[in-house]
Design an enzyme around this catalytic site. Structure first.
Site, short mmCIF file in Angstrom:
data_model
loop_
_atom_site.label_atom_id
_atom_site.label_comp_id
_atom_site.label_asym_id
_atom_site.label_seq_id
_atom_site.Cartn_x
_atom_site.Cartn_y
_atom_site.Cartn_z
N CYS A 1 -9.00 -7.03 -27.08
CA CYS A 1 -9.50 -6.75 -28.42
C CYS A 1 -10.49 -7.82 -28.88
CB CYS A 1 -8.36 -6.62 -29.42
SG CYS A 1 -7.32 -8.10 -29.54
N GLU B 1 -13.04 -3.10 -28.55
CA GLU B 1 -12.11 -3.31 -27.44
C GLU B 1 -12.89 -3.14 -26.14
OE1 GLU B 1 -8.27 -2.95 -27.36
OE2 GLU B 1 -8.10 -3.30 -29.51
#
Length: 362
Positions: A320, A354
């Site tokens: 992330c 991401e």
């Protein structure tokens, strides 16, 4: 929660900027062209959190720009949130306005929904919750067809379930997930489903074992377990561990052992630095690990855990935070190369993204 700059007309440009940023971060490692997985332009976010802000006699759903907690931005609808959240927002507002038992000293509202239509609302108060609140909340839960969690200092009351139930399809199989209130879940369900499919394909069908670190509620564990002989998975959050165990049982996945250890603790166990009672009935030496899957927090893997992953021929990494992903790859680049990479646009209209990489031994 700060307010995203919602403007669908800018979506293609912002996704192109993210793609270029990922290219630049991974360029030192000779990464292939990233596979790009876009998001729905609206109604993609399955959870939302609002402060309630009083103006005159009314209170409104409010958010704030980053760094400014004094200038509220009011919402009647929230177009990035799921259609279910948008359907619930005015009905909940009408309920707290009509009922002192529900509205008195209510200061925050959190919505958690799923692609499959389940919904849970958390109501946060600056006062104790009493029998009048519980009666009103039970009636509201029935009217809205949701579960409700009431929170006040030192108290948590649950009307219905304290989790929602999600259904995600990977490679033609439907997986069911319990997603607990207050625990981490992927906010963009449509993109999460794409992430699961990419990871499933990247791992491939194997005849050895998988080590998974930071497994959460088993989001990736369930589909990846169908690709290997067996899985040893770790997670430190007790709430997430309990959800993962329930998800494994609900889906009939029986080739996974789940241990409540941090990645750092498992590293110590595998390096035989110290024993752990939670591993007493697990023979670590019996595993034939060919791959490791990691989905760490924003800080990425610490140096020792990153060094642990070097032992494996295949490192499947979901991140992330591409900056810490690049830092981890720099540590591993002398022994592993990037054979696949991907961008998953979980957070449209923000700078967040991401990424996924498959690192294979040189």
């Amino acid at each position: 929660m700060s307010r995203p700059q919602f403007d669908p007309s800018t979506y293609a440009a912002q996704l192109a900027e993210k793609t270029q940023r990922l290219r630049e971060l991974l360029a030192p490692f000779a990464a292939p062209e990233p596979e790009v997985f876009d998001s729905p332009r609206e109604h993609y976010r399955l959870r939302a959190e609002f402060r309630l802000w009083r103006e005159g006699e009314d209170r409104h759903y409010a958010m704030f720009e980053a760094g400014d907690k004094h200038t509220p931005i009011f919402f009647e609808q929230f177009p990035i949130a799921s259609r279910r959240i948008n359907e619930l927002m005015p009905r909940l507002k009408a309920a707290w306005q009509a009922s002192p038992a529900l509205g008195f000293k209510l200061f925050q509202v959190e919505f958690l929904t799923t692609l499959s239509g389940d919904a849970l609302i958390t109501l946060c108060y600056h006062r104790p919750l009493d029998a009048a609140w519980q009666a009103a909340a039970e009636q509201l839960a029935s009217e809205l067809q949701v579960s409700i969690v009431g929170r006040s200092r030192g108290k948590r009351l649950v009307i219905g379930k304290d989790y929602v139930e999600e259904e995600l399809q990977v490679a033609g199989r439907l997986f069911r997930y319990r997603q607990p209130e207050g625990a981490f879940t992927q906010p963009n369900g449509a993109v999460c489903q794409k992430m699961l499919g990419w990871a499933y394909e990247a791992l491939g069908q194997r005849d050895d074992d998988l080590l998974e670190l930071y497994c959460g509620n088993g989001n990736f564990t369930l589909p990846l377990a169908t690709r290997v002989r067996q899985v040893l998975a770790t997670e430190i959050s007790k709430t997430s561990v309990n959800a993962a165990l329930a998800n494994l049982a609900d889906n009939g996945v029986d080739n996974v052992r789940l241990v409540r250890l941090s990645a750092e603790e498992l590293t110590e166990a595998l390096n035989e630095v110290r024993p752990f009672r939670r591993l007493a009935d697990i023979d670590l030496k019996s595993y034939q690990f060919g791959s490791v899957f990691v989905d760490p927090p924003r800080a990425g893997m610490d140096v020792d855990t990153c060094e642990l992953t070097r032992r494996f021929d295949n490192i499947l990494y979901i991140s992330c935070n591409p900056e810490t992903l690049a830092a981890n790859i720099a540590q591993l680049h002398d022994s592993h190369r990037i054979s696949r990479c991907a961008l998953f646009d979980q957070f449209p209209y923000t700078h967040h993204m991401e990424a996924g990489v498959l690192l294979q031994r040189r």
